[in-house]
Enzyme design. Sequence first.
Site, PDB file in Angstrom:
ATOM      1  N   HIS A 151      -2.995 -14.270  11.762  1.00 56.71           N
ATOM      2  CA  HIS A 151      -2.435 -13.899  10.476  1.00 56.71           C
ATOM      3  C   HIS A 151      -2.643 -12.430  10.099  1.00 56.71           C
ATOM      4  CE1 HIS A 151      -1.000 -14.261   6.460  1.00 56.71           C
ATOM      5  NE2 HIS A 151      -2.179 -14.186   5.894  1.00 56.71           N
TER       6      HIS A 151
ATOM      7  N   ARG B  41     -11.382 -18.942   5.509  1.00 55.73           N
ATOM      8  CA  ARG B  41     -10.387 -19.179   6.562  1.00 55.73           C
ATOM      9  C   ARG B  41     -10.973 -19.318   7.962  1.00 55.73           C
ATOM     10  NH1 ARG B  41      -5.826 -15.008   4.197  1.00 55.73           N
ATOM     11  NH2 ARG B  41      -5.307 -16.346   2.431  1.00 55.73           N
TER      12      ARG B  41
ATOM     13  N   LEU C 153      -3.423  -8.400  -0.900  1.00 53.57           N
ATOM     14  CA  LEU C 153      -2.557  -7.775  -1.900  1.00 53.57           C
ATOM     15  C   LEU C 153      -3.398  -6.845  -2.775  1.00 53.57           C
ATOM     16  CD1 LEU C 153      -0.441 -10.882  -2.962  1.00 53.57           C
ATOM     17  CD2 LEU C 153      -0.032  -9.264  -1.132  1.00 53.57           C
TER      18      LEU C 153
ATOM     19  N   ALA D 226       0.831  -1.207   0.000  1.00 48.46           N
ATOM     20  CA  ALA D 226       0.000   0.000   0.000  1.00 48.46           C
ATOM     21  C   ALA D 226       0.868   1.260   0.000  1.00 48.46           C
ATOM     22  CB  ALA D 226      -0.938  -0.005   1.205  1.00 48.46           C
ATOM     23  N   GLY D 227       1.825   1.330   0.925  1.00 51.20           N
ATOM     24  CA  GLY D 227       2.656   2.529   1.038  1.00 51.20           C
ATOM     25  C   GLY D 227       3.591   2.716  -0.142  1.00 51.20           C
TER      26      GLY D 227
ATOM     27  N   ARG E 136     -11.235 -11.811   6.125  1.00 53.37           N
ATOM     28  CA  ARG E 136     -10.720 -11.506   4.793  1.00 53.37           C
ATOM     29  C   ARG E 136     -10.615 -12.773   3.954  1.00 53.37           C
ATOM     30  NH1 ARG E 136      -5.913 -11.873   2.510  1.00 53.37           N
ATOM     31  NH2 ARG E 136      -4.790 -12.225   4.443  1.00 53.37           N
TER      32      ARG E 136
ATOM     33  N   SER F 112       0.716 -21.356   2.304  1.00 50.79           N
ATOM     34  CA  SER F 112      -0.317 -20.680   1.520  1.00 50.79           C
ATOM     35  C   SER F 112      -1.629 -21.446   1.454  1.00 50.79           C
ATOM     36  CB  SER F 112       0.170 -20.472   0.091  1.00 50.79           C
ATOM     37  OG  SER F 112      -0.915 -20.114  -0.730  1.00 50.79           O
TER      38      SER F 112
END
Lengths: 248, 667
Positions: free
Chosen positions: B430, B338, B470, B45-46, B464, B285
Amino acid sequence: MKLNLKIWRQKDANTKGEMVDYTINGVEGDMSFLEMLDVLNEDLINKGKEPVQFDHDCREGICGSCSLQINGEPHGPDRLVTTCQLHMRKFNDGDTIVIEPFRATAFPVIKDLVVDRTAFDRIQQAGGYISVNTSGNTVDANATPIEKDKADDSFYAATCIGCGACVAACKNASAMLFTSAKVSQFALLPQGRVEATERVENMVRQMDLEGFGNCTNTGACEVECPKGISLENIARMNREYLSATVKG
Amino acid sequence: MGILDSKVPSGPLAEKWTKHKNKINLVNPANKRNIDIIVVGTGLAGGSAAATLAELGYNVKTFCYQDSPRRAHSIAAQGGINAAKNYQGDGDSAYRLFYDTIKGGDYRSREANVHRLAEESANIIDQCVAQGVPFARDYGGLLDNRSFGGVLVSRTFYAKGQTGQQLLLGAYSAMNRQINRGKIKPYNRHEMMDMVLVDGKARGIIARNLVTGEIERHSAHAVVLATGGYGNVFFLSTNAMGSNVMAAWRAHRRGAFFANPCFTQIHPTCIPVSGDHQSKLTLMSESLRNDGRIWVPKRIEDAQAIREGKLKPTQLKEEDRDYYLERRYPAFGNLVPRDVASRAAKERCDAGFGVNKTGEAVYLDFASAVQRYGKEEALTRGMKNADSKTITQLGKDIIEAKYGNLFQMYEKIVDENPYETPMMIYPAVHYTMGGLWVDYNLQTTIEGCYCAGEANFSDHGANRLGASALMQGLADGYFVLPYTIGDYLSNDIRTGAISTDSPEFEYAEKEVKDRINKLMSAKGQHSVDYYHKKLGKIMWDKCGMARNAQGLEEAIVEISALRADFWENVKIPGGTDGMNAELEKAGRVADFLELGELFAKDALTRQESCGGHFREEYQTEEGEALRDDENFKFVSAWEYKGEPKDAVLHKEDLVYENIELKTRSYK
């Protein structure tokens, strides 16, 4: 396990450093090398002493923060791992382990085992990118098909984590493997071809300015690279550089 | 609406963002040269925000605690990034991505933000490919996709198990281009210690140079925080060791509301804890669930025999295994979201079916995928009568091509070969969905202070979906913030350079120095980690995968007491005038000791179960989360009033104009 550690201690960049001996008990095989240092540091703090400073962050082998020259090898004796993924089961009870910072003129020591690797950033800033606006007004991503083999090779070059083990492993402290991986990633993609000449010239120039040594093809960098970055990248960069200078 | 004005534009959902962009005030390019922006945090993001703002013409200063922006924790994201491209022709669309994200978040996110995210998703892929991000491709040269939890389409773009690395390096290369042009000035190995407000507006930060120890003043016309999440409040998590909440928390102390702190995602597929020395947890993952089947033994005596090492998992017959996700959720199977997968694993382990020494692990098994791929590959190669050894080898090769680095990582950590024996996994902390409250423009409740990526609360609700972190980081950074911040900065074209000599800067700097001196003068008996581990244990036991009122009330009391003890008894060796990792950690843990209490308080207030927040008192007979839309369809935004116990709750009611709220089912 009981281990004898010889660790490089250096207060800051301007102070002379020295090797200091430590003994550590109760080391378990499941510990990572950095967790072993955590245990040592906890002990030092409890005794009112300054802990050993070392770089680390993700501790899963991908951020490239951790370094350490362990018994003369970057990231220690195991192949294809970073220090954070090196486990103490690779060592035996009573072993003596020598722990030093990565050594290279272009990587000055900041404190103890922490070195300054910003030279790598400056090499990238010299041209390690594709000059595209970040505005999002680009063509559809599938408009330019890329051969799978080329895309895969580009990806393998791009997996370099910038840890600096290649430099630390090289007797000349050369940054050829790192720089060539960056050059390769873009050289293999159609998007990166347009400015390929300028890119390789600028990056190689910056690499030399930073004080890295020359490549004499000993291949130690490839052996010690935790990500298995291939020497083929150096050959590719040499070809790119040669063709750039011929084009002049 | 109270003081929380979300500034969501009116009109049809699909037109809101376009309409908003058309109405936003712009800054003339000549004026952009006179405007400074500080970006704290240089992950996805930054980094992307900094590059884009610099390209637009603003003067950008970036700050990160690592030695290089390339090491931000975004680099560790493995599986992929979602985008509604519908390249597979399996029925995907921006609306479906929007719908899956809202549903996955258990209807606790803001409709307009999520739709904007879905709209921009396709753009991100085009942008990254143009920047030279080497995504996986098929033999026709086109981009490949795979599936992630909670969805029925293949919309996840990936680069093996290193997608985050490749996307971050893409954003970092965009940053490098701007650094080379002199438009970004990077301050690496710097930590933001406080935010400076002048006339109520964010006008700068106080930072500590982590090499020299120097306290520095930096001014700007606006400050962007893109500093990631606060999962390290649990000590053990999948976050990088340095990930912290300091910047967001200090902004909170200056007036930015902190939203939904109790919404924390527990990821189902992590390598289990091996012992007390453990410093962090490693994620495997979620993409592995495409091919891995999750199971525990059917009979408790088999589970026991496995734990004692008398039985190997490969010796257990198919009919003696309980593929509990496939059994409970036939529609989604191993690809349930999740939160659902995590709770199901905990349920089985709590019932005594865990498979490692501590009883806190389940199997993730690739044996059937190896056979399936092996047979397919043999046929493709024209080998009609291939023997089982050949088929197994061909299958293993396919699995290696897809997930090789993850298998290697597992083997290094656990010392077992996952091609031969099933992986052991267990849920771990997480991602944090909570964060600073922001309006539609990503502005916090402090004027001029913006917040992007994981550090804000806006897009993921109570849970999420995989491959969406991402997406949000890059959408915020490349395509949202650079537009919306212009609206605010258009009022600043006559302001001129901001002085750092004002009383506000002086005051903030003095506070920072006093706080450091107070930490250094404690001279107690315990290390910073001692306190961090204690806090982590309270958080995991009482605010973890399942919570109840009694535990949360206890947690509040215990954390408050631990915080008091910390300030009295912490021991920090070394000085303040150079590199001192213990001092850095102490400042961060001091913040976690406040955030942890607010976390528990927030969880106590929310008397319902939703997404990553499971209150044991509120569940269906089948053990699924029981939401209460009537009373809790809101964002909780906490206002700082000193001690966390005094924090004041504000509510932003969530309005659903386009989606009907339904019970979330994956059966």
